[in-house]
Every structure is written in structure tokens, then in C-alpha cells.
Design an enzyme around this catalytic site. Structure first.
Site, short mmCIF file in Angstrom:
data_model
loop_
_atom_site.label_atom_id
_atom_site.label_comp_id
_atom_site.label_asym_id
_atom_site.label_seq_id
_atom_site.Cartn_x
_atom_site.Cartn_y
_atom_site.Cartn_z
N ARG A 166 -8.93 51.72 -22.88
CA ARG A 166 -8.78 52.81 -23.86
C ARG A 166 -10.15 53.20 -24.41
NH1 ARG A 166 -4.02 49.89 -24.32
NH2 ARG A 166 -2.33 51.14 -23.43
N ASP A 188 -5.71 50.21 -17.29
CA ASP A 188 -4.56 50.76 -18.03
C ASP A 188 -4.44 52.24 -17.66
OD1 ASP A 188 -2.48 51.14 -20.08
OD2 ASP A 188 -3.17 49.19 -20.79
N HIS A 192 1.72 50.76 -16.81
CA HIS A 192 0.35 51.00 -17.30
C HIS A 192 -0.63 51.30 -16.17
CE1 HIS A 192 0.77 50.10 -21.63
NE2 HIS A 192 1.73 49.27 -21.25
N ASP A 242 3.72 44.31 -18.70
CA ASP A 242 4.34 44.77 -19.95
C ASP A 242 4.77 46.23 -19.86
OD1 ASP A 242 1.59 45.40 -19.77
OD2 ASP A 242 1.57 45.98 -21.87
N GLU A 243 5.72 46.57 -20.72
CA GLU A 243 6.12 47.96 -20.98
C GLU A 243 6.25 48.79 -19.70
OE1 GLU A 243 4.35 48.54 -25.44
OE2 GLU A 243 2.92 48.74 -23.81
N TRP A 267 4.08 38.10 -26.48
CA TRP A 267 3.51 39.09 -27.43
C TRP A 267 4.59 39.72 -28.31
CZ3 TRP A 267 4.09 44.56 -27.50
CH2 TRP A 267 4.82 45.10 -26.43
N TYR A 283 -2.09 40.55 -33.57
CA TYR A 283 -2.50 41.86 -33.05
C TYR A 283 -3.62 42.44 -33.92
CZ TYR A 283 0.05 42.61 -28.81
OH TYR A 283 0.43 42.55 -27.50
N ASP A 320 -5.41 45.01 -33.53
CA ASP A 320 -5.52 46.47 -33.69
C ASP A 320 -4.70 46.94 -34.90
OD1 ASP A 320 -3.24 45.69 -32.20
OD2 ASP A 320 -2.97 47.71 -31.39
N TRP A 353 -6.36 45.81 -28.92
CA TRP A 353 -6.12 47.06 -28.17
C TRP A 353 -7.00 48.13 -28.79
CZ3 TRP A 353 -3.57 46.00 -23.94
CH2 TRP A 353 -2.70 44.91 -23.93
N THR A 354 -7.52 49.03 -27.96
CA THR A 354 -8.58 49.90 -28.49
C THR A 354 -8.23 51.39 -28.49
OG1 THR A 354 -9.65 49.88 -26.31
CG2 THR A 354 -10.41 48.25 -27.92
N GLU A 355 -6.94 51.71 -28.56
CA GLU A 355 -6.56 53.13 -28.65
C GLU A 355 -7.25 53.80 -29.84
OE1 GLU A 355 -4.39 50.64 -28.25
OE2 GLU A 355 -2.69 51.22 -27.00
C1 ACM Z 1 1.34 44.78 -25.11
O1 ACM Z 1 0.99 44.81 -26.31
N1 ACM Z 1 1.85 45.86 -24.54
C2 ACM Z 1 1.22 43.58 -24.33
#
Ligand code: ACM
Length: 630
Positions: A170, A199, A274, A349-350, A416, A441, A443, A487-489
Site C-alpha cells: 500500500r 497486495d 489480494h 486472507d479476505e 488475526w 493492529y 494501523d 497495514w499502510t493504507e
Molecule cells: C488481514 O488483516 N487482512 C490479515
């Protein structure tokens, strides 16, 4: 200059709860003694081992001392009678394990013992922290000496996996920035750098057999403003100018840099979801095979809560396509050759299943292979990836979604979505790293929204410090340790990455290194304050939101009520609700109060010794109303 820092240091010590020392993470055992080691402008490093890795660690420490103007000799010299002596135990001391050490500060000698090089490295990190704040700033030793209080320390970690994750997709961090991040985490005794390399927003590692991954996948159009909200999609003919990637030579350089700080790198390649950046390079690996772009942070997902979501653009690999497994194999072949560590992270994930569910070829494939639903299909994919990774002599780890539909034997799980995935995995005999959103987390917003960047969730330092990686119902032998994830969004540069990581990483480091019974919030906070000074002096950002009042608003009998709390002990909160200022010597907070109707602001701030400690929070009544717990 030194005197100023020393006086500041003493002043701070006088004004807050007395900690015996400011070491983070708290050592297993620290016993003060009466002696004092006076560090003058020369010290001998008396290294009683030929171990190559120890020599590397000693060299790093010597460079640190030299930077501050202290002359170092690698053998006993006549220049002074002071020495730092380092020994590896002939027969290992069992309680020290792989990473433990002892450190004794006596009048003329500082003595380190360890079973392995890692222990020597950690003894030096502790020793650095025994030096007063301000020490690292000096470019030469001024007159006088630094006194280090005598002590005997016995220390070793509680967990073998003490991780921090950095998302470089990100936001792309340069090689030097990644090194700076690793250097800082190593000082706090973290030993796993989880590198989130791919990602939807960028593929960041050179794969020689798949050049388009970086020619195309590493670049996106540049956009500003809130991530995932209203950043506009790339326009036709618009050039992708933002991004970058690490060449394999750069990766090797960073691996060496980390190893010299006892940090193992766990590379993550996030499959099968992702994967938009990979699909921008090789769209044929999706079900729809349509061309796509590397996402610049535009909204392409709908989140419905409860872990439910829909991807409006396909960002998943096609698990029914044999070519996908050839592709995955090529990627992990090069990853396994590059990274010496035991683990490879495959993401997992996701992963949105909608495109699989709507694709005829995928559905036929499922029928033919007796795959009942999309969870089992993901599990089919994960098991194939596990075979690929273990075939290369590595262990696979993935986010807790890899449990869905059944997990391959030997795979480890990174929990997570709370702790439940981790608990379930241990019950099935899998190793687990706990990194729950609820405590780890980095972020998430760490202070009041009036002074911090609000993102989609909150995590205070205080909450982070309550993290306990071993739930009572699990067998602790399966818990490798824990990890904080950045996470760096919403993190566009390194200074803000540090700001978001620290001090919550202090809390995590203490949870992952120190014995549970040594954790005490008031003492931790007193030590953290000293580290605020260390960060300030080295011009490294750190969040001091812990100094701000915590504001809770609720409705009671039709009234809007406000409760304030000081998170740091021994501080006073003042507030006003009548649009006046200064806040100091206004109303001293003692109990919940009513916020009356009207166009007014709550102003509040903490004070210590009549000096402002935190920031002034300014919150309009309309905002307080929105926050109210009904
Ligand atoms: C995650 O935070 N999607 C692993």
C-alpha cells in the site's frame, strides 16, 4: 549538552513513578547493586569467543559507541581499566535458551554471557538502554563520564516468535527505510520481520521468471486522499508512476542486515485473494481474464461487517486453472531460494469467492473433484500451495482463513480475526502466531479522533498492553508467539510508520519477551516515558496519545454525560465546557459531568506539576452527541 540531558533525566525521574531502570521489554530478573561503571572516552571490548555472528554483533555495538565518541579497543589495552567482556557459555545454561543472556555491570567490567550470538545481541540492546537518554545524540564524549548503575540481569524471551509486520504494498518503503524499521524493532528485541510484499496495490519483489510482476505489478497511478473511499480509478492512457520494488540483490542485502540484528524475515506473498497487482501483470490467471490495473487505493470492495464483503473487481487467482499452480510454483521457487528462514507466508486472507461461484469452468472443476463449496475450493488451493512450499523445504504459514474447509498438516496459522482461529488451530495441532486485531493492529487509531487520524477502528496503548497470546483453553506449546501488524493504507511515509508502530510495539515487545508476572502498567508507562525522550532525541516519531485524557460520552436519564480518565497515573485533568480557555485551572475533573445543550466545545487536557502533559482535545458538542453510548 550532556548535563542538560542528565538534568532532564533526573527531573523526569523525580516527577514520575520511580522505575528502577527504563529497559523495555522488562528483563526476567534485574537486581541493582551498589557499584557504578563509569564510562569514559575509552573502553576495551574483550571478546572471549571466535563466533562469527558474535563478532558481527560486537562490531555493530562498537559502531554505536564510536558514533557517540567513545574509543573502542578490541583487546585489553593500557588506555583504561574498563572493559566490556563477552563470553559464550561452554556448556549452555538451559534457562537462557537460544536468545537469553546475563549482564553484570560492575565497577570496572561489564560482563555478558550467553549460549548463542543472539543472546549477546540482546545483552547489547539492554546495555544501550542502561545508558541515559541523550547518550545517542552526542557526536563526541564531552568532559566527564557517563555512570551506569551496577546491576545483575538474567534475561530470556517468553516466546520464540516476536514479530512485526510491515505492508510495503500500500505504501512502498525504500531499502533504507525498511532497514530503519528493522533496526528499531531489533532494539526492542523483536526477532521476526513479516514482510507483506504483495497486495492489490503493488507487487514489490523481483521474480526473475515472471518479469511482468514488477514491470507492471509494481506501479500504479498516484492518488491522494482517503484510501478505499473516493480515489478515482486510473484514467485511459494515464501513466502508472507511483511504486517500486526490491531487486533480488536488494532483498539479499536486507536479509543480511536483518540477520545481523537477529531478525528473521518471513516473506508474505498474498494468494489467492489480494492479487490484483499480480493479475494486472497476468490477467489470464483470473476467471474472467479481463485486463486490470494495479489499484491506487480506489474503492473496489463493499464491506458488510461480520467478515462479509464483495469484491467489485476480481482480485483472486483461479484455483481451477493448472497454470495458476505453475505460476505459484515459480514464485515460491524464487522466494524459497532467497529467504533462509523456515517460514513462507502465503496470505490466504479476505478471499472473495463470488467470481469462482459464478464461473462455469470453476463449477465443473469442483464437481469433477468432489469439492462441495467455495470454502473447500479455497482449502483445495491452500493445500496445493502448502505442498509447493513444503516441497521446497519450507514451512507454510497463512492468515486464519486458511483453516476454512480444512488445513494441510504442518501448516501454521496467524490468527488475526481475534484469537478464535488461533485457538481452533491449536486444537487441531497446528502452530499458531497470535496477531489479533483487538490487541495487535498497529494501523488502528491510537488516540482521540479529535487529534489523531481516525481509521476504521481504535487500539490504545493501554489495550495493546493487555494482550495475552496464550488463552487459558490452549496448550501453550502450540503458541509460537505474537505479532503486531502495520497495514499502510493510511501510512504514506516512514515517520508516520514509526508514529503508528510506537509505543504500541513497546507493549507488544514486553508481552512477547517478558514473563507475564513482570508486566505492570504503571511501571511500563514510567519506562515508556524515558523512551519517548530517546525517540525525540533521535528524531524518530512516536505517538504520545497516552498522555491525553480518555473521553467517554454516554446518555443517562436524557442527559449527555462525559467521563474523563487519565491513562497515565499521577496526572490531573482540567476541562472547560463554556468555550473558554485556557483549560488549566479551569474545572479540575473529579467525576462524570453533564454536557449541557448549546453550541459549545469540550476542551480538556492533562497536566503534571502544573505543566501541560498531553494535547488539548477540542470536541464540539455535536461530535460528543455522535459518540454517545446510548
Ligand atoms: C488481514 O488483516 N487482512 C490479515
Amino acid at each position: 549538552m550532556k548535563h542538560i540531558y542528565l538534568s532532564l533525566f533526573l527531573l523526569m525521574l523525580g516527577s514520575m513513578i520511580q522505575a528502577q531502570h527504563s529497559i523495555i521489554p522488562m528483563p526476567v530478573k534485574y537486581v541493582p547493586t551498589e557499584e557504578t561503571f563509569l564510562l569514559e572516552n575509552h573502553v576495551d571490548l574483550d571478546i572471549q569467543t571466535d563466533d562469527k555472528q558474535v563478532k558481527q554483533h560486537v562490531q555493530l555495538f562498537a559502531e554505536f559507541l564510536t558514533r557517540t565518541g567513545i574509543e573502542v579497543d578490541y583487546q585489553k589495552s593500557e588506555k583504561s581499566d574498563k572493559a566490556i567482556s563477552v563470553h559464550l557459555n561452554q556448556s549452555p545454561r538451559p534457562e537462557l535458551g537460544e536468545e537469553g543472556y546475563t549482564l553484570e555491570v560492575n565497577r570496572n567490567i561489564i560482563k555478558v554471557t550467553a549460549n548463542n550470538a543472539a543472546g549477546v545481541f540482546y545483552s547489547f540492546q539492554t546495555l544501550r538502554q542502561l545508558l541515559p537518554p541523550g547518550f545517542e545524540l552526542r557526536d563526541k564524549l564531552e568532559n566527564g563520564a557517563i555512570s551506569i548503575s551496577g546491576c545483575k540481569i538474567l534475561d530470556y524471551p517468553r516466546f520464540s516468535w516476536r514479530g512485526l509486520m510491515l505492508d510495503v504494498s500500500r505504501h512502498f518503503f525504500t531499502v533504507d527505510e525498511v532497514k530503519a524499521y528493522i533496526d528499531k524493532m531489533a532494539q526492542y528485541k523483536f526477532n521476526v520481520f513479516h514482510w507483506h510484499l504483495t497486495d492489490d496495490e503493488g507487487w514489490r519483489i523481483e521474480i526473475k521468471s515472471l518479469p511482468k510482476l514488477t514491470e507492471v505489478g509494481a506501479w500504479r497511478v498516484e492518488r491522494y486522499g482517503r484510501f478505499g473511499e473516493n480515489r478515482i480509478y486510473p484514467q485511459p492512457e494515464e501513466k502508472a508512476t507511483y511504486g517500486g520494488y526490491y531487486t533480488q540483490e536488494e532483498i539479499k542485502d536486507i536479509i543480511r542486515y536483518a540477520a545481523n540484528r537477529n531478525v528473521t524475515i518471513v516473506p508474505e506473498i498474498d494468494f489467492p485473494g489480494h492479487s490484483m497487482a499480480a493479475l494486472a501483470a497476468y490477467p489470464e490467471l483470473s476467471t474472467q481474464k479481463e485486463p486490470k490495473f494495479v489499484n491506487p487505493g480506489s474503492k473496489f470492495a463493499e464491506w458488510y461487517g461480520n467478515g462479509k464483503f464483495k469484491m467489485l473487481i476480481e482480485n483472486t487467482l483461479n484455483p481451477a486453472d493448472k497454470n495458476v499452480y505453475d505460476f505459484v510454483d515459480k514464485v515460491f521457487t524464487e522466494i524459497a531460494e532467497l529467504f533462509p528462514g523456515q517460514y513462507i507466508h502465503m496470505g490466504g486472507d479476505e478471499c472473495y469467492h463470488g467470481y469462482w461461484e459464478n464461473d462455469e469452468i470453476v463449477q465443473e472443476f469442483m464437481k469433477k473433484n468432489n469439492i462441495a463449496n467455495s470454502h473447500e475450493l479455497q482449502s483445495y488451493f491452500v493445500k496445493k500451495v502448502e505442498k509447493i512450499i513444503s516441497g521446497k523445504g519450507k514451512k507454510m504459514i497463512g492468515w486464519d482463513e486458511i483453516l476454512q474447509g480444512g488445513l494441510a498438516e504442518g501448516a501454521a496459522v496467524m490468527s488475526w480475526q481475534g484469537m478464535k482461529g488461533g485457538i481452533e488451530a491449536t486444537q487441531m495441532g497446528h502452530d499458531v502466531v497470535m496477531s489479533p486485531t483487538t490487541y495487535a493492529y498497529l494501523d488502528y487509531t491510537q488516540g482521540d479522533h479529535s487529534v489523531e487520524n481516525p481509521i476504521y477502528n481504535d487500539l490504545s496503548l493501554e489495550k495493546s498492553y493487555k494482550f495475552e497470546p496464550v488463552p487459558i483453553e490452549v496448550d501453550s506449546k502450540y503458541i509460537l508467539g505474537g505479532q503486531g501488524n502495520l497495514w499502510t493504507e493510511a501510512i504514506p511515509n516512514l515517520p508516520f510508520a514509526f508514529y503508528m508502530t510506537y509505543p504500541r510495539a513497546f507493549a507488544l515487545s514486553e508481552t512477547l519477551w517478558s514473563p507475564k508476572e513482570n508486566k505492570k502498567w504503571d511501571d511500563f508507562i514510567a519506562r515508556t516515558e524515558i523512551h519517548f525522550m530517546r525517540f525525540d532525541e533521535t528524531k524518530t516519531n512516536i505517538c504520545k496519545a497516552v498522555f491525553d485524557p480518555s473521553v467517554k460520552v454516554y446518555e443517562e436519564s436524557g442527559k449527555l454525560m462525559c467521563e474523563l480518565r487519565n491513562v497515565v497515573p499521577e496526572t490531573i485533568i482540567y476541562y472547560t465546557i463554556n468555550n473558554t480557555y485556557p483549560v488549566q485551572f479551569g474545572e479540575k475533573y473529579s467525576e462524570p459531568f453533564e454536557i449541557p445543550a448549546g453550541d459549545l466545545n469540550l476542551r480538556t487536557q492533562t497536566f503534571r506539576n502544573n505543566k501541560p502533559l498531553g494535547r488539548e482535545l477540542l470536541i464540539h458538542r455535536s461530535e460528543l452527541e455522535k459518540r454517545a453510548i446510548k
